[in-house]
Scaffold this motif. Structure first.
Motif, PDB file in Angstrom:
ATOM      1  N   VAL A   1       0.872  -1.167   0.000  1.00  0.00           N
ATOM      2  CA  VAL A   1       0.000   0.000   0.000  1.00  0.00           C
ATOM      3  C   VAL A   1       0.911   1.218   0.000  1.00  0.00           C
ATOM      4  CG1 VAL A   1      -1.776   1.260   1.274  1.00  0.00           C
ATOM      5  CG2 VAL A   1      -1.752  -1.231   1.315  1.00  0.00           C
ATOM      6  N   GLY A   2       0.578   2.226  -0.805  1.00  0.00           N
ATOM      7  CA  GLY A   2       1.450   3.388  -0.858  1.00  0.00           C
ATOM      8  C   GLY A   2       0.718   4.681  -1.119  1.00  0.00           C
ATOM      9  N   THR A   3       1.439   5.755  -0.900  1.00  0.00           N
ATOM     10  CA  THR A   3       0.888   7.099  -1.064  1.00  0.00           C
ATOM     11  C   THR A   3       1.404   7.786  -2.325  1.00  0.00           C
ATOM     12  OG1 THR A   3       2.672   8.024   0.247  1.00  0.00           O
ATOM     13  CG2 THR A   3       0.650   7.416   1.421  1.00  0.00           C
ATOM     14  N   GLY A   4       2.104   7.048  -3.167  1.00  0.00           N
ATOM     15  CA  GLY A   4       2.629   7.618  -4.403  1.00  0.00           C
ATOM     16  C   GLY A   4       4.071   8.066  -4.293  1.00  0.00           C
ATOM     17  N   LYS A   5       4.593   8.124  -3.082  1.00  0.00           N
ATOM     18  CA  LYS A   5       5.990   8.525  -2.903  1.00  0.00           C
ATOM     19  C   LYS A   5       6.930   7.378  -3.248  1.00  0.00           C
ATOM     20  CE  LYS A   5       4.789  11.904   0.520  1.00  0.00           C
ATOM     21  NZ  LYS A   5       4.590  12.163   1.922  1.00  0.00           N
ATOM     22  N   ASP A   6       6.370   6.205  -3.469  1.00  0.00           N
ATOM     23  CA  ASP A   6       7.149   5.005  -3.755  1.00  0.00           C
ATOM     24  C   ASP A   6       7.110   4.608  -5.230  1.00  0.00           C
ATOM     25  OD1 ASP A   6       4.456   4.518  -3.565  1.00  0.00           O
ATOM     26  OD2 ASP A   6       4.653   2.622  -2.519  1.00  0.00           O
ATOM     27  N   ILE A   7       6.751   5.540  -6.099  1.00  0.00           N
ATOM     28  CA  ILE A   7       6.743   5.273  -7.535  1.00  0.00           C
ATOM     29  C   ILE A   7       8.192   5.226  -8.022  1.00  0.00           C
ATOM     30  CG2 ILE A   7       6.127   6.267  -9.775  1.00  0.00           C
ATOM     31  CD1 ILE A   7       3.599   7.381  -8.370  1.00  0.00           C
ATOM     32  N   PRO A   8       8.574   4.181  -8.772  1.00  0.00           N
ATOM     33  CA  PRO A   8       9.962   4.058  -9.222  1.00  0.00           C
ATOM     34  C   PRO A   8      10.422   5.241 -10.084  1.00  0.00           C
ATOM     35  CG  PRO A   8       8.777   2.003  -9.597  1.00  0.00           C
ATOM     36  CD  PRO A   8       7.764   3.036  -9.187  1.00  0.00           C
ATOM     37  N   ILE A   9      11.584   5.765  -9.755  1.00  0.00           N
ATOM     38  CA  ILE A   9      12.208   6.845 -10.528  1.00  0.00           C
ATOM     39  C   ILE A   9      13.618   6.387 -10.861  1.00  0.00           C
ATOM     40  CG2 ILE A   9      12.987   9.234 -10.503  1.00  0.00           C
ATOM     41  CD1 ILE A   9      10.771   9.830  -8.498  1.00  0.00           C
ATOM     42  N   PRO A  10      13.999   6.249 -12.105  1.00  0.00           N
ATOM     43  CA  PRO A  10      13.157   6.386 -13.297  1.00  0.00           C
ATOM     44  C   PRO A  10      12.136   5.252 -13.355  1.00  0.00           C
ATOM     45  CG  PRO A  10      15.271   5.457 -13.920  1.00  0.00           C
ATOM     46  CD  PRO A  10      15.355   5.788 -12.451  1.00  0.00           C
ATOM     47  N   GLY A  11      11.181   5.392 -14.246  1.00  0.00           N
ATOM     48  CA  GLY A  11      10.146   4.374 -14.383  1.00  0.00           C
ATOM     49  C   GLY A  11      10.733   3.008 -14.694  1.00  0.00           C
ATOM     50  N   ARG A  12      10.021   1.987 -14.299  1.00  0.00           N
ATOM     51  CA  ARG A  12      10.513   0.611 -14.402  1.00  0.00           C
ATOM     52  C   ARG A  12      10.604   0.113 -15.842  1.00  0.00           C
ATOM     53  NH1 ARG A  12       7.178  -2.505 -10.614  1.00  0.00           N
ATOM     54  NH2 ARG A  12       8.547  -1.629  -9.049  1.00  0.00           N
ATOM     55  N   HIS A  13       9.773   0.628 -16.723  1.00  0.00           N
ATOM     56  CA  HIS A  13       9.712   0.138 -18.108  1.00  0.00           C
ATOM     57  C   HIS A  13      10.187   1.224 -19.064  1.00  0.00           C
ATOM     58  CE1 HIS A  13       7.514  -3.346 -16.659  1.00  0.00           C
ATOM     59  NE2 HIS A  13       6.771  -2.512 -15.960  1.00  0.00           N
ATOM     60  N   ASN A  14      11.490   1.253 -19.303  1.00  0.00           N
ATOM     61  CA  ASN A  14      12.085   2.275 -20.178  1.00  0.00           C
ATOM     62  C   ASN A  14      11.663   3.679 -19.760  1.00  0.00           C
ATOM     63  OD1 ASN A  14      13.581   0.551 -21.782  1.00  0.00           O
ATOM     64  ND2 ASN A  14      11.945   0.273 -23.268  1.00  0.00           N
ATOM     65  N   GLY A  15      11.648   3.924 -18.473  1.00  0.00           N
ATOM     66  CA  GLY A  15      11.314   5.242 -17.954  1.00  0.00           C
ATOM     67  C   GLY A  15       9.845   5.428 -17.618  1.00  0.00           C
ATOM     68  N   TYR A  16       9.009   4.449 -17.919  1.00  0.00           N
ATOM     69  CA  TYR A  16       7.569   4.547 -17.675  1.00  0.00           C
ATOM     70  C   TYR A  16       7.143   3.619 -16.547  1.00  0.00           C
ATOM     71  CZ  TYR A  16       7.134   7.031 -22.086  1.00  0.00           C
ATOM     72  OH  TYR A  16       7.255   7.954 -23.089  1.00  0.00           O
ATOM     73  N   ASN A  17       6.111   4.043 -15.822  1.00  0.00           N
ATOM     74  CA  ASN A  17       5.436   3.208 -14.831  1.00  0.00           C
ATOM     75  C   ASN A  17       3.995   3.047 -15.274  1.00  0.00           C
ATOM     76  OD1 ASN A  17       7.513   2.804 -12.786  1.00  0.00           O
ATOM     77  ND2 ASN A  17       7.331   4.996 -12.427  1.00  0.00           N
ATOM     78  N   LEU A  18       3.358   1.989 -14.811  1.00  0.00           N
ATOM     79  CA  LEU A  18       1.971   1.717 -15.185  1.00  0.00           C
ATOM     80  C   LEU A  18       1.038   2.034 -14.022  1.00  0.00           C
ATOM     81  CD1 LEU A  18       2.579  -1.652 -17.036  1.00  0.00           C
ATOM     82  CD2 LEU A  18       2.273   0.607 -18.040  1.00  0.00           C
TER      83      LEU A  18
END
Length: 193
Positions: free
Chosen positions: A139-156
């Motif tokens: 469970v998260g608040t959005g602060k745990d979104i991977p940077i850079p995104g996991r898929h060629n810079g993108y997250n889903l």
């Protein structure tokens, strides 16, 4: 003299093969990355979205409790797909999960969901997203979104209407700021009496 010519020809062939591998390898890696992104998108946009829809239908549009959202949705996933449905394909080899439920979707204090279908356009409300957390039922608040995104810079991101969007962390932040998507309910000040 013939042996020298054969050796030169062999060296040219080896150099050509090495060069070919160097040229083809990045393309193959890019294709593999794109395939992993599509697989992750299918898991999120088909398997998890359908399971969530079935859950909502059964429980009168109430979202599953975040602390056990995977467990709650698992009953709505075909048994043959349960083993991998909650895993981002890029983390499978490491044993991680990689998806989190939006913590703001549920009011822990009162034990009720914060998001109801009639509150906001469902295509703007993020419910499940890719996270740096690797545990089940994350469970998260959005602060745990991977940077850079996991898929060629993108997250889903999976939205309440079942759609999936691939966004860079910068695009996600910009869309949040512009009100084009919602991660957190708007907190309205109390109306004066």
């Amino acid at each position: 003299m013939r042996a020298i010519g054969s050796i030169i020809l062999l060296l040219v062939a080896i150099a050509g093969a090495i060069l070919m591998v160097k040229v083809v390898e990045p393309r193959m890696r890019a294709r593999q990355e794109e395939d992993l992104k599509r697989l992750c998108q299918a898991r999120m946009g088909v398997i998890l979205a359908q399971a969530l829809q079935l859950y909502l239908e059964r429980y009168d549009n109430l979202l599953p409790p975040p602390q056990n959202w995977c467990d709650a949705l698992e009953d709505f996933i075909p048994p043959s797909q349960r083993k991998f449905a909650f895993h981002c394909p890029k983390l499978e080899a490491k044993g991680g999960y990689g998806f989190a439920f939006n913590a703001y979707a549920w009011d822990e204090k009162h034990g009720v969901p914060r998001w109801l279908p009639e509150m906001y356009p469902q295509n703007e409300v993020v419910l499940i997203y890719e996270t740096t957390q690797t545990k089940r039922n994350a469970v998260g608040t959005g602060k745990d979104i991977p940077i850079p995104g996991r898929h060629n810079g993108y997250n889903l991101f999976l939205f309440a209407d079942g759609s999936v969007m691939a966004l860079t962390p910068e695009e996600f932040k910009e869309m949040l700021e512009n009100g084009e998507l919602r991660f957190k309910p708007l907190i309205r000040p109390p109306t004066p009496r």
